[in-house]
Design a protein around this motif. Structure first.
Motif, PDB file in Angstrom:
ATOM      1  N   VAL A  10     -21.871  51.536  10.909  1.00 33.44           N
ATOM      2  CA  VAL A  10     -22.522  51.552   9.593  1.00 33.44           C
ATOM      3  C   VAL A  10     -22.338  52.912   8.919  1.00 33.44           C
ATOM      4  N   ARG A  11     -22.486  53.999   9.677  1.00 35.65           N
ATOM      5  CA  ARG A  11     -22.292  55.331   9.101  1.00 35.65           C
ATOM      6  C   ARG A  11     -20.863  55.526   8.605  1.00 35.65           C
ATOM      7  N   ASP A  12     -19.894  55.028   9.359  1.00 34.41           N
ATOM      8  CA  ASP A  12     -18.504  55.134   8.918  1.00 34.41           C
ATOM      9  C   ASP A  12     -18.284  54.352   7.626  1.00 34.41           C
ATOM     10  N   ALA A  13     -18.879  53.171   7.540  1.00 33.76           N
ATOM     11  CA  ALA A  13     -18.729  52.374   6.326  1.00 33.76           C
ATOM     12  C   ALA A  13     -19.411  53.039   5.129  1.00 33.76           C
ATOM     13  N   GLU A  14     -20.565  53.658   5.368  1.00 35.65           N
ATOM     14  CA  GLU A  14     -21.250  54.379   4.288  1.00 35.65           C
ATOM     15  C   GLU A  14     -20.419  55.566   3.819  1.00 35.65           C
ATOM     16  N   ALA A  15     -19.824  56.279   4.760  1.00 40.32           N
ATOM     17  CA  ALA A  15     -18.982  57.414   4.383  1.00 40.32           C
ATOM     18  C   ALA A  15     -17.766  56.950   3.581  1.00 40.32           C
ATOM     19  N   ALA A  16     -17.182  55.832   3.979  1.00 36.30           N
ATOM     20  CA  ALA A  16     -16.029  55.310   3.241  1.00 36.30           C
ATOM     21  C   ALA A  16     -16.424  54.894   1.830  1.00 36.30           C
ATOM     22  N   LEU A  17     -17.603  54.318   1.700  1.00 38.85           N
ATOM     23  CA  LEU A  17     -18.074  53.919   0.370  1.00 38.85           C
ATOM     24  C   LEU A  17     -18.324  55.133  -0.510  1.00 38.85           C
ATOM     25  N   GLN A  18     -18.914  56.173   0.050  1.00 40.36           N
ATOM     26  CA  GLN A  18     -19.146  57.388  -0.726  1.00 40.36           C
ATOM     27  C   GLN A  18     -17.825  58.027  -1.146  1.00 40.36           C
TER      28      GLN A  18
END
Length: 253
Positions: free
Chosen positions: A211-219
Motif C-alpha cells: 500500500v505504501r508503494d502504491a501511495e508513493a507511486a500515486l504521489q
C-alpha cells in the motif's frame, strides 16, 4: 441598484462554485494515464489487504470469545427459568449463588411431598410452620451446599420446570470434569491464537508495504513534470559556427 447588486452577488457565487467544482473534478478525476494507473494499483492493494486480513480477524475474534468462556469462573450460560440462571460451572438464584458440583440437587414437587416438606423447612426456617400447603401448588427446589432456594411454578409449567431441574443436575455432574479439561483447552487455544496472530502481523506488514508503494507511486504521478530545457541555438546543436563568415578572424584588415 439593489437588483443589480443582487445579480452581481449571484454571479460571483456561481463563479466561485463553478471554480471550486472544477478544482474538485480535476483532483478527483485526473485523466493522466500514470495517475489513473497508480490510483487503480492503490485501490487494488488496499482491497487485497482487507480481503486477506478480514477472515483472520474474524477467526481471532471467535477464539478470543472462546478463551474468555474457558477462563470464566461461571462458564457459558445454559439457561434461565423462574429467576434461576444456570451456567456451566455456576448457578444463581434469588436465595444464593455458588459453584456447581455433584452435591447440587434440583427437583420439582408439590407441597404435599415429604421431600418438599424437608426442603421447605430448610429454606423457610421458622416461617415454614405458617406456610400453608395448597393443592395443585408446584415448587422448583434447588438444594446447594450453601443455600436452598424455592420457586413457585404454575401447574402448566411443571414439565418445563422438571426439564430445567434436570439440566441443573446434569450441569452439576459435568462441572467437575469441565474444571479439569477447560484449562488444558484454554492453553491449546492460546497457542493457536499466538500462531495466528504472528501470521497476521507478517501478512499485514507485507500488505502495508504494498500500500505504501502504491501511495508513493500515486504521489509521484500527481507531481508536475520538470520543464524541458530550452532549445539551443544552431551552434549548440553542432550546426553553423558562431562566426560563419570569418568576420572576427585576425587575418582580416
Amino acid at each position: 441598484m439593489n437588483v443589480a447588486a443582487q445579480i452581481a452577488g449571484v454571479v460571483l457565487v456561481l463563479a466561485a462554485a463553478g471554480w471550486l467544482g472544477w478544482r474538485w473534478y480535476q483532483r478527483s478525476h485526473d485523466t493522466a494515464p500514470a495517475a489513473t494507473q497508480a490510483r487503480k494499483s492503490l485501490r487494488a492493494a488496499q482491497t487485497s489487504r482487507k480481503r486477506t486480513l478480514r477472515p483472520i480477524d474474524k477467526t481471532l475474534a471467535k477464539q478470543r470469545r472462546s478463551l474468555a468462556r474457558l477462563t470464566s469462573t461461571r462458564g457459558r450460560k445454559l439457561g434461565r427459568y423462574a429467576k434461576i440462571t444456570l451456567y456451566e460451572l455456576w448457578v444463581e438464584t434469588p436465595s444464593g449463588a455458588g459453584e456447581l458440583s455433584r452435591e447440587v440437587d434440583a427437583f420439582v414437587d408439590d407441597a404435599s411431598s415429604s421431600r418438599f416438606t424437608a426442603t421447605r423447612f430448610l429454606a423457610l426456617g421458622a416461617f415454614a410452620l405458617a406456610f400453608k400447603k395448597k393443592t395443585g401448588k408446584v415448587f422448583l427446589s434447588v438444594d446447594h451446599p450453601g443455600f436452598v432456594h424455592l420457586s413457585t411454578v404454575g401447574p402448566k409449567e411443571r414439565e418445563r420446570a422438571t426439564k430445567f431441574a434436570a439440566k441443573i443436575k446434569n450441569a452439576g455432574r459435568h462441572a467437575e470434569t469441565l474444571r479439569i479439561e477447560r484449562p488444558r483447552e484454554a492453553e491449546r487455544l492460546s497457542v493457536q491464537m499466538g500462531h495466528l496472530e504472528r501470521k497476521r502481523l507478517a501478512l499485514q506488514s507485507r500488505h502495508d508495504a504494498a500500500v505504501r508503494d502504491a501511495e508513493a507511486a500515486l504521489q509521484a504521478a500527481g507531481r508536475p513534470q520538470p520543464s524541458q530545457p530550452a532549445r539551443g541555438l544552431p551552434s549548440d546543436r553542432g550546426g553553423l559556427p558562431t562566426d560563419p563568415w570569418g568576420l572576427d578572424s585576425p587575418t582580416l584588415g
